[in-house]
Motif scaffolding. Structure first.
Motif, PDB file in Angstrom:
ATOM      1  N   SER A 291      24.345  10.941  54.281  1.00 40.16           N
ATOM      2  CA  SER A 291      24.134  10.817  53.398  1.00 40.16           C
ATOM      3  C   SER A 291      24.814  11.911  52.021  1.00 40.16           C
ATOM      4  N   SER A 292      24.896  12.738  52.280  1.00 38.83           N
ATOM      5  CA  SER A 292      25.995  14.083  51.392  1.00 38.83           C
ATOM      6  C   SER A 292      27.128  13.182  51.838  1.00 38.83           C
ATOM      7  N   VAL A 293      27.773  13.525  52.987  1.00 41.11           N
ATOM      8  CA  VAL A 293      28.757  13.393  53.349  1.00 41.11           C
ATOM      9  C   VAL A 293      29.756  11.916  52.486  1.00 41.11           C
ATOM     10  N   SER A 294      28.682  10.475  52.542  1.00 44.44           N
ATOM     11  CA  SER A 294      29.475   9.429  52.790  1.00 44.44           C
ATOM     12  C   SER A 294      28.738   8.686  50.664  1.00 44.44           C
ATOM     13  N   GLY A 295      27.938   9.553  50.657  1.00 42.79           N
ATOM     14  CA  GLY A 295      27.547   9.154  48.975  1.00 42.79           C
ATOM     15  C   GLY A 295      26.265   8.065  49.033  1.00 42.79           C
ATOM     16  N   LEU A 296      26.054   7.842  50.290  1.00 42.12           N
ATOM     17  CA  LEU A 296      24.597   6.820  50.162  1.00 42.12           C
ATOM     18  C   LEU A 296      23.431   7.849  50.203  1.00 42.12           C
ATOM     19  N   SER A 297      22.338   7.314  49.410  1.00 43.70           N
ATOM     20  CA  SER A 297      20.968   8.146  49.558  1.00 43.70           C
ATOM     21  C   SER A 297      20.223   7.595  51.139  1.00 43.70           C
ATOM     22  N   VAL A 298      19.712   8.329  51.347  1.00 50.22           N
ATOM     23  CA  VAL A 298      18.600   8.668  52.408  1.00 50.22           C
ATOM     24  C   VAL A 298      18.207   7.202  52.666  1.00 50.22           C
ATOM     25  N   ASP A 299      17.925   6.551  51.679  1.00 51.66           N
ATOM     26  CA  ASP A 299      17.348   5.532  52.155  1.00 51.66           C
ATOM     27  C   ASP A 299      17.798   4.519  53.000  1.00 51.66           C
ATOM     28  N   GLU A 300      18.941   4.121  51.993  1.00 56.03           N
ATOM     29  CA  GLU A 300      20.709   3.284  52.536  1.00 56.03           C
ATOM     30  C   GLU A 300      21.166   3.734  53.892  1.00 56.03           C
ATOM     31  N   VAL A 301      20.621   5.112  54.491  1.00 50.97           N
ATOM     32  CA  VAL A 301      20.988   5.908  56.035  1.00 50.97           C
ATOM     33  C   VAL A 301      20.268   4.979  56.819  1.00 50.97           C
ATOM     34  N   LEU A 302      19.601   5.543  56.046  1.00 53.68           N
ATOM     35  CA  LEU A 302      18.332   4.610  57.144  1.00 53.68           C
ATOM     36  C   LEU A 302      18.174   3.531  57.686  1.00 53.68           C
TER      37      LEU A 302
END
Length: 313
Positions: A291-302
């Motif tokens: 999430s930190s590296v990609s700029g996506l939220s944790v929910d989006e990564v999940l």
């Protein structure tokens, strides 16, 4: 392009507000801008309340007990700001007034206002029951001249049946106040207080604002506050950023309209973020790190992780 501050002083609107203030100590941030407008309304509710009494004809006894609800999100959550109203005034038992202020009324602002209005009404829906019968009003102050409003100060919009002209139940009343047309009430002695109040909203001169105070204790408080507010460099920078953001939003709309680039660029960037997240997940990196590296939220990564697992099962 220049804008007059007083009869003998001008400033270039492309200059930063910090530079303008240094060159012209008389400069005052116009209260109509987002930050100062909300701050003044919440600091001196009697100011906005009396304007509302004069504009809407609300019983002063009802508004004496009015209070603001639904404050703005903290700055770290401003990505969700479009879902939150800044000033929602609760008057009497059944009246809510959503108050907005704009230097210029864009199509996006109109749509956003409609979204605010219906979201607030829908918040009172309860399963198995009718909507609470709210008297909902959206009051919008607009600085710049709007062709639709012609020379009227107050413009009222409601949802009505075409043939009978009856108002559709549970729909809001939208009231736009065109501050560019404030001269409409200039020579009406009964409306002198309102005239001065609306002029104060757009004044960018400390001297002019002081002249508008007259014998009003409310105006005196507001004008003294805005003089101090306009001397703080952080406030000047904050409003400057709002102006800059609005300018780039307009440029972005023109690009999107003429070339269709913004949507494509945004979609391409989004795809890159998702592909990065998929690759890092395959390498076993943690959701928080991705999430930190990609700029996506944790929910989006999940969600991406869930989709990968489903596809591999």
């Amino acid at each position: 392009m220049q804008k007059t501050i007083s009869k003998n002083k001008v400033h270039d609107i492309s200059t930063s507000l910090v530079d303008i203030k240094k060159k012209n100590p008389d400069f005052q941030i116009p209260m109509i801008y987002d930050g100062p407008f909300k701050t003044v309304c919440k600091t001196f509710p009697e100011f906005i309340n009396t304007i509302i009494v004069n504009l809407l004809g609300i019983d002063p006894k009802d508004i004496e007990k009015a209070y603001f609800v639904d404050t703005e999100l903290p700055i770290e959550q401003h990505s969700n700001k479009k879902m939150i109203v800044d000033l929602l005034l609760h008057v009497a038992d059944d009246t809510l007034i959503n108050i907005e202020a704009y230097t210029n009324l864009t199509p996006e602002n109109i749509l956003k206002n409609n979204q605010y209005a219906y979201r607030i009404i829908l918040k009172d829906q309860v399963n198995g029951e009718e909507y609470k019968k709210l008297n909902f009003v959206q009051l919008v102050f607009v600085k710049n001249k709007i062709k639709l409003f012609k020379d009227k100060l107050v413009n009222v919009f409601t949802t009505r049946e075409e043939e009978t002209n009856e108002v559709l139940p549970y729909t809001p009343k939208l009231i736009y106040v065109s501050l560019a047309n404030v001269e409409e009430i200039a020579y009406n002695e009964d409306k002198k207080w309102l005239y001065h109040a609306l002029k104060l909203l757009t004044s960018d001169s400390i001297e002019e604002s002081r002249q508008l105070v007259g014998n009003s204790p409310i105006f005196s408080k507001v004008v003294n506050f805005m003089e101090d507010y306009s001397s703080e460099i952080n406030n000047l920078i904050y409003v400057d950023r709002d102006i800059e953001d609005a300018k780039w939003e307009k440029i972005g709309r023109e690009i999107a309209k003429n070339e269709g680039l913004i949507e494509g660029q945004a979609a391409g960037e989004r795809k890159k973020q998702q592909e990065m997240a998929e690759n890092l997940l395959n390498f076993g990196d943690s959701v928080e790190k991705i999430s930190s590296v990609s700029g996506l939220s944790v929910d989006e990564v999940l969600k991406i992780k869930e989709n990968l697992e489903n596809n591999n099962s």
